[in-house]
Design an enzyme around this catalytic site. Structure first.
Site, PDB file in Angstrom:
ATOM      1  CG  ASP A   6     -58.625 -43.234  67.211  1.00 48.53           C
ATOM      2  OD1 ASP A   6     -57.705 -42.000  67.147  1.00 48.53           O
ATOM      3  OD2 ASP A   6     -58.919 -42.174  68.420  1.00 48.53           O
TER       4      ASP A   6
ATOM      5  CD  GLU B 248     -53.495 -41.620  67.203  1.00 49.01           C
ATOM      6  OE1 GLU B 248     -53.742 -40.444  65.913  1.00 49.01           O
ATOM      7  OE2 GLU B 248     -54.804 -41.708  67.233  1.00 49.01           O
TER       8      GLU B 248
END
Length: 707
Positions: A342, A378
């Site tokens: 993330d 990401e």
């Protein structure tokens, strides 16, 4: 109680069959106590040894199931970034399990809520979850990780609870748990859909924000980690402290037996302690400046590249060690097969800018364990210069946000260059080839947990997030969505038919693009969130899959696409197309064998695209020839890979468009194998070279060369 010196490594609580070793890093501590809890009674034991700023002790009487925490004595001067406070019970950063949840109370804060300038020395133990000593032993049997190559992977992003909470075949006590994921009904669904890899949204132990609890909501997604080694206890059917570890391992074992990899969505960019006004739960009270990136000229405050209040300090060797130890633990002890990071750009901010040569990337590259699993970034954060799609090191794959945006724009008819669409369809060589990567560096997706579901993408122009309690101000406002003429639910059959076709267009484009397709859980079933594009706080029917109202036709279509991709390697090439001629399979033509390029783009008139065509601006229709003869005869495992050739005709026009099939140079006859405007044709349709086919409004037709 016997107290032995113990050893400084491994960090955390380690049970070896004869007792438990405790080890905690703190460079600023003056004294550290390990606190044992039994029936609410706390026993504090001073850790007698410190080597290299690691405090340690061995307690022969401590066994698995023991609840514990730490108290760290040291300087408390927030203005200088020093926040030790022994009145605050602290979680172990290396805890393998955590029991209980935060009970929000003023004692969790090191300052008085009414008077922030005053210190708060109230004891927080009663309101804190506790770390748990676990047994490391588990019968894995013969557990062989599937190790699917990226080119053969289909990723399924799922939430442990959202996927299983309402499934009628999963026993009620197992719904919403790791055991629920391992249930045969869920595994059967994944295998029938052709899923190779399940990517679980955060399972690291996380904190429910008090502001959400006050609104009757919760941090459903879990991007608020406080325990990087501990599977969250909310997803376990076990009632015993630490039972979540055994249940998680059993889930991984069951998925591996079904030939499904397990990838974890991990959040190493920040923690749940928030900004300088946040609670003292773990890292802040242990060694604030070591674990967090502080503002250089105002160390009372935290650098925030994540939008959550703090950023983990990847400048410090012990923060980096924490991340790497956590990654290795999940691979070696929990047997997971990879990670999706993330806001991964934050991990590369060793100084200010995102740096692909940062220490974190070097450590991953050199690590003999972590470097061998799937690594998905990401590739952005909220800091300056944070959008880094295409800029990660060669070892990494990336969520391709440009793929998502381009495909959404094409099918909703938004003016966009055909060249951009063609680049995304063929693996985004413009983003990845320069760094020596291949098409599989692109993790292709149209929808993910963050944003509209696939059904909502074709049903809403605007977000409808009122249930989140933020006045519909949260969530992305520019969704590149199209409601097909009506906002939200409707009985209009024409609108419903168009929405169904648009969903098929998105799924077909996703599965037939070069790169690695990622499907968001429930999209194949028609899942809706009623227009909520930010369901992070909705632990209810808004976010859960409704298994009693699934779209069986859409599911059948998704399965058909997955099988088409599986059978034909031309849709999952290991190398980029290069436009060079390759020998065509078949009899020698007069004058010699005809050599045809591995990929050829056509206008609807059947003419090859020219430089002038590519540069003519916007377009809504194009056809592409994929030469299956360019696939190598055999894979490294000996599998025969020579494939059929295909033509794909894309049209985002409002009206039907006639496409001329390419000349006989590319194939004499073609069979229509898929038409998103006609999912149930009466019979197989075969067309000859140079003939015309009608591609319906907003439709994709796939033709296979007849041998």
């Amino acid at each position: 109680m016997q107290i032995w010196p113990g050893v400084p490594y491994p960090l955390g609580a380690t049970y070896d069959g004869s007792g438990t070793n405790f080890a905690l890093f703190s460079e600023v501590a003056e004294k550290v106590e390990v606190c044992l809890f039994d029936d609410g009674v706390e026993t504090r034991i001073e850790m007698p040894e410190m080597d290299g700023f690691v405090w340690h002790v061995f307690l022969p009487s401590v066994e698995p199931g023991q609840l514990y925490g730490y108290r760290v004595h040291g300087p408390n001067d927030p203005a200088k970034g020093l926040r030790c406070n022994p009145s605050k019970l602290l979680l172990d950063p290396y805890a393998k399990a955590i029991d209980g949840q935060i009970n929000w109370h003023p004692s969790l804060f090191s300052y008085q809520l009414e008077f922030p300038g005053n210190a708060n020395d109230d004891d927080s133990a009663e309101h804190m979850p506790k770390s748990v000593v676990i047994s490391p032993f588990f019968d894995w049997g013969v557990d062989r990780p599937p190790k699917h190559p990226y080119a053969e992977s289909v990723i399924y992003e799922a939430h442990v609870k959202g996927l299983t909470q309402t499934h009628p075949e999963v026993p009620e006590q197992l719904r919403g748990t790791y055991a629920g994921i391992a249930h045969p009904a869920i595994i059967s669904h994944l295998t029938e859909l052709g899923i190779s890899t399940i990517e679980l949204m955060p399972v690291h132990h996380f904190v429910n924000d008090s502001v959400l609890l006050d609104r009757g909501l919760s941090n459903y997604w879990g991007y608020n980690t406080i325990g990087f080694f501990a599977p969250d206890s909310r997803y376990t059917s076990s009632g015993s402290p630490g039972g979540q570890v055994q249940e998680f391992k059993a889930m991984v074992r069951a998925l591996h037996r079904a030939d499904i990899e397990v990838i974890l969505d991990v959040v190493y960019n920040h923690t749940a302690e928030g900004n300088h006004m946040g609670p003292t739960l773990c890292f802040r009270g242990i060694d604030n400046a070591a674990y967090y990136r502080l503002v250089d000229d105002s160390p009372e405050h935290y650098m925030d590249y994540t939008g959550t209040g703090n950023t983990l300090n990847v400048r410090h060797p012990h923060s980096l060690q924490l991340i790497m130890d956590s990654l290795r633990y999940w691979v070696t002890e929990m047997h997971v097969d990879g990670f999706r990071f993330d806001l991964a750009a934050t991990l590369a901010r060793e100084f200010y800018d995102v740096d692909r040569l940062s220490t974190f990337f070097e450590l991953v590259q050199q690590d003999p364990v972590v470097s061998q699993v799937k690594l998905i970034a990401e590739p952005w954060d909220v800091g300056p210069g944070g959008y880094q799609v295409g800029n990660f090191p060669p070892q990494w794959t990336e969520w391709n946000g440009k793929y998502r945006d381009t495909v959404r724009d094409f099918w909703r008819g938004e003016p966009a260059t055909i060249g951009e669409f063609a680049a995304r369809l063929t693996g985004s060589a413009d983003l990845y080839e320069h760094s020596g990567r291949r098409p599989v560096a692109s993790i292709n997706f149209v929808t993910a947990h963050d944003g509209f579901t696939l059904t909502d993408l074709v049903s809403y122009n605007e977000k409808h997030n009122d249930a989140n309690g933020e006045g519909n101000n949260d969530g992305e406002s520019h969704n590149r969505s199209w409601n097909c003429g009506v906002e939200g639910p409707t009985d209009d059959k024409a609108v419903l038919a168009l929405r169904a076709q648009q969903r098929r267009n998105f799924l077909a484009t996703l599965f037939l693009s070069q790169g690695v397709p990622m499907l968001c859980h429930g999209d194949e079933l028609g899942r809706t969130q009623q227009g909520n594009n930010n369901g992070y706080c909705q632990d209810n029917e808004i976010s859960w899959i409704d298994w009693t109202n699934i779209d069986v036709d859409l599911l059948a279509f998704a399965r058909q696409l997955a099988e088409l991709r599986r059978q034909h390697p031309v849709f999952r090439r290991r190398r980029f197309f290069d436009g060079r001629p390759v020998r065509r399979r078949g009899p020698v033509q007069p004058g010699g064998t005809v050599a045809v390029s591995d990929i050829v783009w056509f206008t609807p008139l059947g003419e090859e695209m020219t430089e002038e065509d590519w540069g003519s601006g916007f377009g809504r229709s194009i056809a592409v020839y994929l030469n299956g003869n360019g696939i190598p005869d055999r894979s490294p495992t000996g599998e025969r890979l020579r494939d059929d050739s295909f033509m794909l005709c894309f049209s985002a026009h409002d009206e039907a468009i006639d496409f001329s099939v390419a000349s006989s140079e590319y194939g004499e006859q073609w069979e229509i194998v898929l038409d998103t405007a006609n999912v149930d044709p009466d019979e197989n349709v075969v067309v000859g070279a140079g003939e015309t086919i009608s591609v319906g409004p907003r439709a994709l037709v796939v033709l296979r060369q007849v041998a």
